[in-house]
Design an enzyme around this catalytic site. Structure first.
Site, PDB file in Angstrom:
ATOM      1  N   LEU A 552       8.643   2.041  -7.616  1.00  0.00           N
ATOM      2  CA  LEU A 552       8.195   3.465  -7.020  1.00  0.00           C
ATOM      3  C   LEU A 552       9.001   3.824  -6.004  1.00  0.00           C
ATOM      4  O   LEU A 552       9.047   4.953  -5.877  1.00  0.00           O
ATOM      5  CB  LEU A 552       6.754   3.413  -6.540  1.00  0.00           C
ATOM      6  CG  LEU A 552       5.706   3.267  -7.716  1.00  0.00           C
ATOM      7  CD1 LEU A 552       4.592   2.955  -7.313  1.00  0.00           C
ATOM      8  CD2 LEU A 552       5.703   4.311  -8.666  1.00  0.00           C
ATOM      9  N   GLY A 553       9.390   2.882  -5.121  1.00  0.00           N
ATOM     10  CA  GLY A 553       9.983   3.440  -4.070  1.00  0.00           C
ATOM     11  C   GLY A 553      10.150   2.422  -3.081  1.00  0.00           C
ATOM     12  O   GLY A 553       9.806   1.261  -2.993  1.00  0.00           O
ATOM     13  N   GLY A 555       8.759   1.092   0.795  1.00  0.00           N
ATOM     14  CA  GLY A 555       7.896   1.064   1.622  1.00  0.00           C
ATOM     15  C   GLY A 555       8.133   0.659   2.915  1.00  0.00           C
ATOM     16  O   GLY A 555       9.200   0.562   3.307  1.00  0.00           O
ATOM     17  N   MET A 557       7.672  -2.090   4.527  1.00  0.00           N
ATOM     18  CA  MET A 557       8.317  -3.187   4.725  1.00  0.00           C
ATOM     19  C   MET A 557       9.056  -3.691   3.556  1.00  0.00           C
ATOM     20  O   MET A 557       9.209  -5.143   3.463  1.00  0.00           O
ATOM     21  CB  MET A 557       7.119  -4.149   5.366  1.00  0.00           C
ATOM     22  CG  MET A 557       5.791  -3.699   4.900  1.00  0.00           C
ATOM     23  SD  MET A 557       4.680  -5.098   4.985  1.00  0.00           S
ATOM     24  CE  MET A 557       3.559  -4.425   3.738  1.00  0.00           C
ATOM     25  N   VAL A 560       7.903  -0.998  -3.071  1.00  0.00           N
ATOM     26  CA  VAL A 560       7.012  -0.709  -3.823  1.00  0.00           C
ATOM     27  C   VAL A 560       6.776  -0.516  -5.298  1.00  0.00           C
ATOM     28  O   VAL A 560       7.721   0.222  -5.823  1.00  0.00           O
ATOM     29  CB  VAL A 560       6.106   0.489  -3.370  1.00  0.00           C
ATOM     30  CG1 VAL A 560       4.707   0.617  -3.796  1.00  0.00           C
ATOM     31  CG2 VAL A 560       5.918   0.608  -1.707  1.00  0.00           C
ATOM     32  N   LYS A 575       2.722  -3.292  -3.059  1.00  0.00           N
ATOM     33  CA  LYS A 575       3.568  -3.427  -1.962  1.00  0.00           C
ATOM     34  C   LYS A 575       3.911  -4.813  -1.617  1.00  0.00           C
ATOM     35  O   LYS A 575       3.186  -5.726  -1.782  1.00  0.00           O
ATOM     36  CB  LYS A 575       2.898  -2.915  -0.747  1.00  0.00           C
ATOM     37  CG  LYS A 575       2.761  -1.402  -0.610  1.00  0.00           C
ATOM     38  CD  LYS A 575       2.478  -1.077   0.989  1.00  0.00           C
ATOM     39  CE  LYS A 575       3.063   0.476   1.335  1.00  0.00           C
ATOM     40  NZ  LYS A 575       1.817   1.394   1.354  1.00  0.00           N
ATOM     41  N   ASP A 672      -1.425   3.473  12.436  1.00  0.00           N
ATOM     42  CA  ASP A 672      -0.416   3.986  12.059  1.00  0.00           C
ATOM     43  C   ASP A 672      -0.662   5.305  11.076  1.00  0.00           C
ATOM     44  O   ASP A 672       0.059   5.485  10.196  1.00  0.00           O
ATOM     45  CB  ASP A 672       0.429   3.100  11.098  1.00  0.00           C
ATOM     46  CG  ASP A 672       1.966   3.578  11.090  1.00  0.00           C
ATOM     47  OD1 ASP A 672       2.731   2.991  10.218  1.00  0.00           O
ATOM     48  OD2 ASP A 672       2.458   4.426  11.683  1.00  0.00           O
TER      49      ASP A 672
END
Lengths: 812, 254
Positions: A552-553, A555, A557, A560, A575, A672
């Protein structure tokens, strides 16, 4: 080819040939001796051989056989030869063909029977007389015995029976006349190195002799060895021990007879004495015969002898050996026997002294030390020169001693050592030089590897020699790199390839480990999206029990992924956190926090919070499976062009506040809150993500730029590193609202220092100065949220939500 | 132990001058790398001057030294004073500054000190450990426990917070033991910014001589861009050779 690498591994293996050769030399291994004999045969030419003036050979050769008749001959012919020799005034006669039994003479027995059957009548007297004459003529044994009696000295051979070695007792039992005076024949046992113990008999007692009886009584016998090494130059002057007896060899016996039948005869240490002559011999009384000697013996044909064609001078006063010379083996045996006699009588013996082993070993060790320790450190030319010099010296010594003294030292072990070690050293040098050729390839490969082009790097390394340990090291690291990118099948390929060069670290275990990870291959996009080509994963990539559908991309850390829980057929977002990105000392700590936070966040169940389903770890990835949200983050709405309507903003903020309220009630602080962590789903639903995860990463000093939270949204107490509570989240929410409403962040700075200062100390441009047409309540709420003092904010997120909703309601 | 050291420096592919300098002194067992701070005048003077003064003050140290780390730090501080004095005396040297990473071998112990962002690494048992902490803005922030985004971090990594020749020049020292099989790397950021740590480790582990290692690493750094001057010193601590063992055995018996 692993042994080739062992060869390159240093001095250890250079010592091995030395040990082997020393052992072989010590036990006088037949192969070594055989090799050495070759040297001797060729080098013995150096020793000038005194003329064999005292020996001659009468050979029963092909011509004789043709002339006289097929062998074996009737003994009458043998007798003729003996008589002929006697006529020539020969000193000693040695007869090699075996005379173990009386002659089988059917003709004679026929004649005798005929004579005895003749009636005693006068008319038969003439017949009887002629029969008698014929008997006498054909009685070979009688002729032979007469001839032998007439001979000055006669030696017969003693061929060993099979019994001799295996059952000496049996052999000795039948012998009589063992009474010999001890003193005369006792062998001196003083020398330890000469294991000769026992009795030396100059003559053979009855019962042992291998010649038939009346003949045996008339002659002396000499031992003929069952000489396995017929073509070796070695010859022993004594028989092997039988019981406790030794017999002189045939040749020795002939020599003794030549020098005087009853002459003094003794053996001490390795010194042989007959009459007034003495000789030194080698170990076990063996001597070495040179081919030259054998070639220089005068040989006469038997046929020529009996037909009188041989001159008297040629045979007068000599020791003559009669033997077969028709076939190679027989001829060799005959000549060897005669050659020993010649050597003995001429006094020029060659032998290997019993202390030769010490000298040879010393030289061997010298060469060994030189070649193994000193030679490798020397320049190639200097070393070769020195080696050649030393070898030449040793060669000169050996040849010199042989030529002058008749002493033989085995050069073979040393030469073999030089050859072997020289070869090893040469190979090592060649091997070393080849290693440096690959430096360019290694460099290129490493450069490619550094740029992430692992496949091309592997290709380059494959052109280097895998037997070089440095290449193996490089390949191993490449394998680790592949592992990091989760290209496990490729890592396995690399490890398998490097193992071709021999064992290396734990490569083998790694292969086993990696092959056991069932189907978990995630194709890596590592730190910035640089992938080194797509490899093939295992059947279906999985992580834990989830199937991985696609990436998906990136993240906060790690990557994902979109996954699927096959058990309940639900889409999840996974993740991941790459454990390798964390410093080794911190791994345990980070993992602990990861799971603790996952547990805490996992316990949150709220419509506005992304639910965590599962957390786990596989190989080097820690992962968290959570609710998959198909939507967009608020980050997109933080620019002026995409601003949401105020009512929307309020609604969203309220929902966020709801989520925060719930979380705070459960003692979980987000820490965060920022637009990137807030998702908007189709239909407008708000989902807050990344709960508590930010806290996990803050204590690790990672280098690859993993994101640790965003200071722009941090509260002053967070920036100062102080302890935070839920109200810190409120501040962050306030920043988000400000940004959503204006498209601009409230706190900015040219650098971190400025930013931090801005957040903690500086006044931000108030909302009412940026966005002029907002409801008054909004200004108040945002101002309160953004108050620098913690106490200045709302008491709880619930209040915030309430305030936001109230404001929204008033708007309508 | 057989100790072999080799140092090499290269101007790189992009810079006009080489402001780095290195020192390998086997007699005094001192190894140091200095990276002159660009942007300040006389960066290249600063680096060699620093090393020159370092050796000078080290030789002045009186034995016995009770606390090597403290002593080494004081040597560096005195070098710093010398630099600052020189900068005052010569106007065209004014403001010159340099980083420093130095290693001083005393028997089986290694004293490491650094000022700035040049680094010392130790490769032992297949692991490479960075011995020194960079004195740059990036690290200072991390030390304060702040969390920064990647974009914000990117701009901070080459801002040096401590350097010799400036007010902020406090060296950070430590002492570690040395074992057979260890390999020490001292380098300027021109190497570490161009070549991945894993590759550096691979090269150090797979080469048998430090010359080979230096050559390969400089080549790699240049291939990858060579955007800064590249300087490194490699020190290999290997098993003693046969002749060494023999001489040791003989001398100790006496």
């Amino acid at each position: 080819m692993r042994w080739l690498r062992l060869l390159a591994s240093g001095s250890f293996l250079r010592f091995l040939p030395v040990l082997i050769l020393l052992t072989l030399a010590l036990i006088q291994h037949p192969t070594l001796v055989h090799f050495d004999d070759w040297f001797y045969s060729n080098l013995s030419r150096m020793r000038s051989v005194a003329a064999s003036g005292s020996v001659a050979v009468v050979g029963i050769d092909a011509a004789s056989v043709q002339q006289i008749g097929p062998w074996p001959w009737p003994r009458t012919y043998l007798a003729e030869g003996v008589k002929a020799l006697q006529a020539n005034e020969v000193r000693v006669i040695g007869l090699l063909p075996s005379l173990a039994t009386p002659e089988w003479n059917p003709g004679l027995t026929g004649l005798q029977r005929l004579r005895s059957e003749l009636p005693e009548k006068k008319e038969f007297a003439a017949v009887r007389a002629s029969l008698e004459a014929m008997e006498i003529a054909t009685d070979g044994d009688r002729h032979l015995q007469e001839a032998v009696k007439a001979a000055e000295a006669f030696v017969l051979p003693l061929y060993p029976a099979v019994d001799w070695v295996n059952q000496p007792q049996k052999v000795l039992a039948g012998a009589v006349d063992w009474k010999v005076s001890k003193r005369s024949w006792q062998v001196d046992l003083a020398a330890l190195h000469n294991p000769l113990r026992g009795w030396l008999l100059p003559s053979v007692p009855r019962g042992i002799a291998s010649s038939y009886e009346p003949l045996a009584a008339m002659t002396v016998h000499g031992f003929i060895a069952a000489d396995a090494a017929l073509f070796s130059p070695h010859s022993s002057l004594l028989s092997p021990r039988i019981g406790d007896r030794y017999f002189p060899s045939f040749s020795l016996q002939m020599a003794r007879q030549f020098l005087g039948k009853d002459s003094h005869f003794s053996i001490t240490e390795n010194r042989l004495e007959i009459a007034d002559r003495s000789w030194m011999t080698g170990e076990s009384f063996s001597i070495l015969i040179s081919p030259d000697r054998m070639a220089s013996l005068p040989i006469f044909s038997y046929a020529e002898l009996v037909t009188g064609k041989v001159d008297v001078e040629q045979l007068q006063g000599r020791a003559v050996v009669i033997g077969l010379t028709t076939h190679v083996a027989e001829s060799r045996a005959t000549l060897k026997t005669a050659a020993v006699v010649a050597d003995l009588l001429s006094g020029t013996l060659s032998y290997r002294p019993h202390w030769a082993f010490l000298v040879e070993s010393a030289v061997l060790l010298f060469f060994a030390i030189f070649m193994v320790l000193i030679l490798p450190r020397l320049d190639l030319w200097l070393g070769s020169l020195l080696l050649l010099f030393f070898t030449a010296c040793w060669g000169a010594v050996v040849i010199g001693l042989l030529a002058t003294q008749g002493l033989w030292f085995q050069p073979a072990p040393v030469l073999i050592l030089i050859g072997l070690v020289g070869l090893i050293l040469f190979l090592q040098r060649v091997f070393k030089s080849r290693a440096t050729d690959y430096e360019d390839l290694k460099l290129l490969g490493l450069s490619l590897q550094g740029q992430g082009m692992l496949d091309m790097a592997f290709d380059k390394f494959m052109h280097c020699s895998v037997h070089d340990p440095s290449v193996q090291e490089i390949l191993y690291n490449l394998g680790l790199d592949f592992e990091r990118k989760r290209m496990f099948s490729k890592a396995v390929t690399v490890y398998q390839y490097l193992l071709k060069g021999g064992k290396f670290k734990d490569a083998k275990q790694k292969i086993v480990e990696l092959e056991n990870i069932e189907g978990t291959v995630l194709l890596g996009s590592f730190g910035g999206g640089k992938s080194s080509g797509l490899g093939q994963g295992r059947t279906k990539p999985t992580l834990g029990r989830y199937e991985v559908v696609r990436e998906l991309g990136q993240g906060a850390m790690g990557t994902v992924y979109l996954g699927r829980d096959p058990k309940i057929n639900r889409e999840v977002a996974i993740k991941t956190l790459n454990i390798r990105d964390v410093e080794p000392q911190q791994v345990e700590e980070v993992k602990r926090r990861f799971y603790r936070e996952a547990e805490a966040a996992g316990g949150l169940n709220h419509p506005n919070i992304v639910t965590i389903y599962d957390a786990g770890e596989e190989h080097d990835l820690a992962y968290m499976a959570m609710e998959y949200i198909d939507g967009k983050t608020l980050a997109l709405n933080c620019v002026k062009e995409n601003l949401l309507p105020t009512s929307e903003v309020l609604r969203i903020a309220a929902e966020i506040a709801d989520a925060l309220a719930y979380a705070h009630d459960n003692n979980v602080i987000h820490r965060d809150i920022k637009p990137a962590n807030i998702m908007l789903v189709e239909g407008g639903k708000v989902k807050v993500t990344d709960f508590g995860i930010a806290r996990v990463m803050s204590s690790s000093h990672t280098q690859t730029g993993t994101i640790l939270g965003t200071p722009s949204y941090m509260s002053p107490e967070q920036v100062a590193g102080k302890k935070v509570d839920g109200r810190s989240d409120q501040f962050s929410l306030g920043v988000v609202c400000y940004e959503l409403l204006t498209g601009v962040k409230p706190f900015v700075g040219d650098n971190i220092g400025a930013l931090m200062f801005c957040i903690s100390k500086a006044e931000y441009l108030p909302l009412n100065e940026r966005a002029k047409r907002l409801p008054k309540g909004v200004y108040e709420i945002v101002a309160k949220l953004l108050s620098k003092r913690v106490a200045g904010r709302y008491k709880s997120a619930r209040e915030v939500a309430q305030a936001l909703r109230d404001c929204s309601a008033r708007m309508r | 132990m057989k100790i072999t050291a080799y140092g090499q420096t290269d101007i790189g592919q992009c810079r006009q001058i080489n402001e780095d300098c290195f020192l390998v002194d086997s007699r005094n067992e001192l190894f140091a790398v200095a990276d002159g701070v660009g942007g300040q005048p006389a960066g290249e003077i600063a680096s060699w001057f620093a090393l020159d003064q370092l050796l000078h003050y080290l030789l002045e140290l009186l034995e016995p030294v009770s606390d090597p780390v403290q002593a080494f730090n004081s040597v560096i501080k005195r070098s710093n004073l010398a630099i600052m004095r020189a900068a005052v005396e010569k106007p065209h040297w004014h403001g010159m500054a340099t980083t420093l990473v130095a290693a001083w071998l005393r028997d089986q112990m290694l004293v490491i000190a650094n000022v700035g962002d040049s680094r010392a690494y130790l490769v032992r048992d297949q692991k490479m450990v960075q011995l020194t902490e960079d004195h740059n803005l990036h690290n200072e922030q991390q030390r304060l426990g702040l969390n920064l985004s990647e974009q914000e971090l990117a701009g901070l990594s080459n801002v040096v917070t401590r350097a010799l020749g400036t007010d902020s020049s406090e060296p950070e020292g430590q002492i570690i033991d040395v074992q057979v099989g260890d390999r020490l790397l001292l380098c300027s950021d021109g190497l570490t910014s161009m070549v991945d740590d894993t590759i550096i480790q691979t090269v150090i582990q797979s080469t048998t001589s430090p010359q080979e290692g230096c050559r390969m690493l400089i080549d790699l750094a240049n291939r990858n861009g060579g955007r800064d001057n590249i300087t490194l010193i490699l020190v290999y601590f290997d098993k003693p050779t046969l002749t060494q063992k023999l001489t040791e055995a003989l001398t100790t018996r006496r």
